[in-house]
Enzyme design. Structure first.
Site, PDB file in Angstrom:
ATOM      1  N   SER A 277      12.469  31.636 -34.669  1.00 11.50           N
ATOM      2  CA  SER A 277      11.741  31.965 -33.443  1.00 11.50           C
ATOM      3  C   SER A 277      10.643  32.962 -33.775  1.00 11.50           C
ATOM      4  CB  SER A 277      12.683  32.586 -32.411  1.00 11.50           C
ATOM      5  OG  SER A 277      13.020  33.920 -32.770  1.00 11.50           O
ATOM      6  N   ASP A 278       9.676  33.103 -32.886  1.00 15.06           N
ATOM      7  CA  ASP A 278       8.752  34.224 -33.015  1.00 15.06           C
ATOM      8  C   ASP A 278       9.462  35.465 -32.478  1.00 15.06           C
ATOM      9  OD1 ASP A 278       6.503  35.753 -33.534  1.00 15.06           O
ATOM     10  OD2 ASP A 278       5.126  34.282 -32.703  1.00 15.06           O
ATOM     11  N   TRP A 279       8.843  36.613 -32.645  1.00 17.85           N
ATOM     12  CA  TRP A 279       9.457  37.898 -32.306  1.00 17.85           C
ATOM     13  C   TRP A 279       9.953  37.904 -30.850  1.00 17.85           C
ATOM     14  CZ3 TRP A 279       9.526  42.549 -35.397  1.00 17.85           C
ATOM     15  CH2 TRP A 279      10.005  43.675 -34.725  1.00 17.85           C
TER      16      TRP A 279
END
Length: 744
Positions: A277-279
């Site tokens: 996932s992104d942050w």
């Protein structure tokens, strides 16, 4: 003799393939053996990525076997300490993978990716990524969150600086080059780092160019435009990992999009790496309104196919209870862990988990700096050269102004965490070092930074400029004005930069404007007021020498724009590969200045254009001048009637008709004139860098597989449709002689 050599080659190639298959089979066997030993908690731990913000807490989590990765450790000693806890003090000894945003260099900083794309030189871009991998891996980093291969067509979006521009083909070529550079010939090489293509998918189409904003991309647009670079790096570069995007498309956040992650990425493309996932993008699905709480967000992300969660911790908190509630299956978790372990084995982390940390031996090596300088030279675009003012011819006095002439931090550009401004060579420094003994150089920044509103030095600038032979004015953006979360609604120069340019222009001293920025700026007026304009993007550590080499003709500019430059913000989105409307403008339409008073409603012709700025950009995609001139002629096709499995050969003569040796980037565009769905008016299909001495002529050949004309049509199946096609070969996206052919 020839036959025996050929047989030997076949045996060698067969051996390589067999070896790769054996290695893959061995890794898969190891994965299954290890997976059977793992508890559910240990599996969930592999799916959890920590941030290095609080390493004391992280050490405890790692020792408990509840972490698979840590991001942003750049100290080899800390990396080895964390790794020892994972390898030597957990039950199964599974190593960590350390990640970091190594976007356009680690210590040696290269031009921003948008600038690198302007080089149209994938071989050199690959070398730059290799340098970044060599430098970063020496600290323990074995995974970078790059390349960003979002198609970006709105310069208001700050992250356009990280992109390769607006074109799917160019972005694909550059993305493959970057992945190959990062990952090297073998991922298990300690100097290789796993690539992570991002952001999957459609992030660059954020509404209004506002970061994290929603998108509304149809499946056909996804397949014909936004997914193209991702598919290419998966299939042609053996990409290790992919990152989901922040945006929700058609109401579905990317971290919960089963269609993209399962149907397309896994089933159609057979992607074997892992998805991160992104942050905190998983728990942000609650903010999107796609999940009621973090637990539901974790459920949707795991079931969608997000293998590893970046920092937000919902997997660790909820995955076990979700399994007990039968909301996620154990095989789904097993698949995620398989994907993660596959990359860890491929990186050789089980055999070589620790790092030597010989950073002094690899940071800022001379060969690294040379590559950085060359890439900066090839990325800079000459936009104007009135009266051939450039290259400079032995001026006695040069006046240097502007906030970017000596800005070592801002010159590096956005998303640079590890570059050291003390190693940046600015244009002012390079100019003085190379010509300070023979030329009088007078430097006054006048404006201290790009947003400066202080005009008290303008009179001083005027007086200095009048006494100089030429003025070099360095304008643009501070690095903080582009990048993530740095969207703008106004793309004019900030502060009083335009006023300073206007002041200097009135002195009548020849004015050369050099612009350093992370995006296309709206510079129509400033281009008109300058005698010459160089667009240098944010050129990185060695941008200064590169700019000076171009100004004095040591190097001839060859860069081409990877993004269309609009005249003003109101024209956005503006990109070359747009669809043709039913009422296209032809350039002869009336504008605001020549509309008759009380004109009738239909007197303007009912065409699709802006009354105040027309439809033409300031500069088109692919545009870039040289100190010499190139003549295209004798374009010929090998056939004019082709089958779908044919390869079309296109030849032309290219001649350097000027007085300087130069490099022309020859661009090939095609158009399907009538198809089951409307298609772009032009699409880049190939390009070549051609070096020619003054007066030299070469015959250039392109081989275009007709299969490259395939697209997703009405039935959402990718194929070439029979029909008539136009083809252009030229120096940019609006030039070139048209030739035609037909596919039966």
């Amino acid at each position: 003799m020839k036959k025996s050599c050929f047989l030997a080659l076949l045996l060698f190639l067969f051996g390589l393939k067999a070896s790769a298959q054996t290695s893959s089979a061995v890794i898969e066997k190891k994965i299954e053996v290890l997976l059977k030993k793992m508890t559910l908690k240990e599996k969930i731990g592999q799916m959890n990525q920590l941030s290095a913000d609080d390493m004391e807490t992280n050490f405890k989590v790692i020792q408990q076997g509840m972490a698979g990765s840590v991001l942003s450790i750049t100290n080899p000693e800390i990396a080895n300490k964390a790794q020892r806890l994972a390898v030597e003090q957990t039950r199964l000894g599974i190593p960590l993978i350390f990640g970091r945003d190594v976007i356009h260099g680690f210590k040696t900083i290269f031009p921003i990716p948008l600038g690198q794309a302007a080089s149209f030189n994938p071989g050199l871009v690959e070398k730059a990524a290799r340098v970044a991998a060599v430098e970063a891996s020496e600290t323990g980093i074995r995974w970078t969150f790059a390349p960003m291969i979002d198609i970006a067509r709105d310069p208001r979006w700050g992250r356009i600086a990280e992109s390769c521009g607006e074109d799917p083909y160019l972005t694909s070529i550059m993305g493959i080059a970057m992945v190959n550079g990062f990952q090297g010939k073998n991922l298990s090489d300690p100097s290789s780092i796993a690539g992570c293509a991002k952001h999957f998918a459609g992030y660059g189409a954020a509404e209004g160019g506002r970061d994290y904003n929603t998108t509304a991309i149809t499946e056909r647009q996804f397949r014909n435009v936004y997914l193209v670079p991702f598919e290419q790096v998966v299939k042609k570069a053996n990409l290790a990992t992919i990152m989901t995007a922040f945006n929700a498309n058609d109401g579905i956040p990317s971290s919960g999009n089963e269609f993209l992650l399962k149907e397309v990425l896994r089933k159609e493309w057979n992607f074997r790496g892992f998805v991160v996932s992104d942050w905190a993008s998983i728990n942000e699905m609650v903010d999107h309104g796609f999940s009621s709480d973090n637990k539901e967000a974790a459920e949707k992300a795991i079931n969608a196919g997000v293998d590893m969660e970046m920092v937000s911790g919902t997997y660790v908190e909820y995955a076990e209870s979700l399994w007990k509630e039968k909301k996620i299956a154990i095989e789904t978790i097993n698949d995620a862990v398989r994907n993660i372990l596959r990359i860890k084995y491929s990186l050789g982390l089980f055999e070589n988990p620790y790092v030597k940390g010989n950073t002094k031996e690899v940071f800022y090596k001379e060969e690294h700096l040379k590559i950085a300088e060359k890439l900066a030279e090839e990325s800079i675009v000459l936009l104007k050269n009135e009266g051939q003012i450039l290259p400079l011819q032995k001026p006695k006095t040069i006046a240097v102004f502007g906030p970017l002439a000596n800005a070592p931090h801002d010159q590096m550009g956005t998303w640079v965490f590890d570059g050291d401004k003390d190693h940046t060579v600015t244009p002012l420094f390079a100019l003085k070092e190379k010509y300070g003994e023979n030329i009088t150089i007078i430097y006054e920044p006048i404006l201290k930074y790009s947003r400066d509103q202080d005009s008290t030095g303008f009179d001083k600038a005027r007086k200095i400029a009048k006494e100089a032979d030429v003025v070099l004015l360095f304008l643009g953006e501070e690095s903080i004005l582009s990048g993530e979360a740095h969207s703008l609604s106004d793309l004019n120069f900030q502060g009083l930069q335009s006023k300073l340019l206007e002041t200097l222009q009135k002195t009548k001293t020849p004015l050369v404007t050099i612009i350093m920025a992370g995006r296309p700026l709206t510079i129509e007026k400033e281009v008109t007021q300058s005698n010459a304009v160089l667009y240098a993007w944010h050129p990185g550590t060695m941008g200064g020498p590169a700019i000076i080499n171009l100004l004095f003709g040591i190097v001839n500019p060859s860069g081409k724009l990877p993004i269309t430059f609009p005249k003003n913000v109101g024209q956005i989105p503006m990109y070359y590969g747009h669809l043709k409307t039913g009422r296209p403008a032809n350039g002869s339409e009336l504008n605001l200045n020549n509309i008759p008073i009380e004109a009738s409603q239909t007197s303007l012709g009912n065409k699709s254009y802006y009354l105040d700025s027309g439809n033409e950009p300031l500069f088109p995609f692919g545009f870039g001048l040289s100190y010499t001139n190139f003549e295209y002629r004798e374009i010929a096709l090998s056939k004019t009637i082709l089958k779908k499995d044919d390869i079309l050969e296109i030849t032309l003569s290219l001649k350097n008709t000027g007085n300087y040796q130069g490099t022309e980037i020859v661009q090939l565009y095609a158009r399907d004139l009538a198809a089951s769905v409307a298609l772009p008016i032009r699409e880049l299909k190939a390009f070549q860098r051609i070096d020619l001495k003054a007066g030299e002529e070469k015959r250039v050949m392109f081989k275009l597989p007709i299969s490259d004309l395939a697209f997703y049509g009405m039935d959402m199946k990718k194929k070439v449709e029979a029909g008539k096609f136009d083809l252009w070969i030229g120096s940019n996206s609006i030039s070139g002689e048209k030739v035609s052919f037909e596919v039966k």
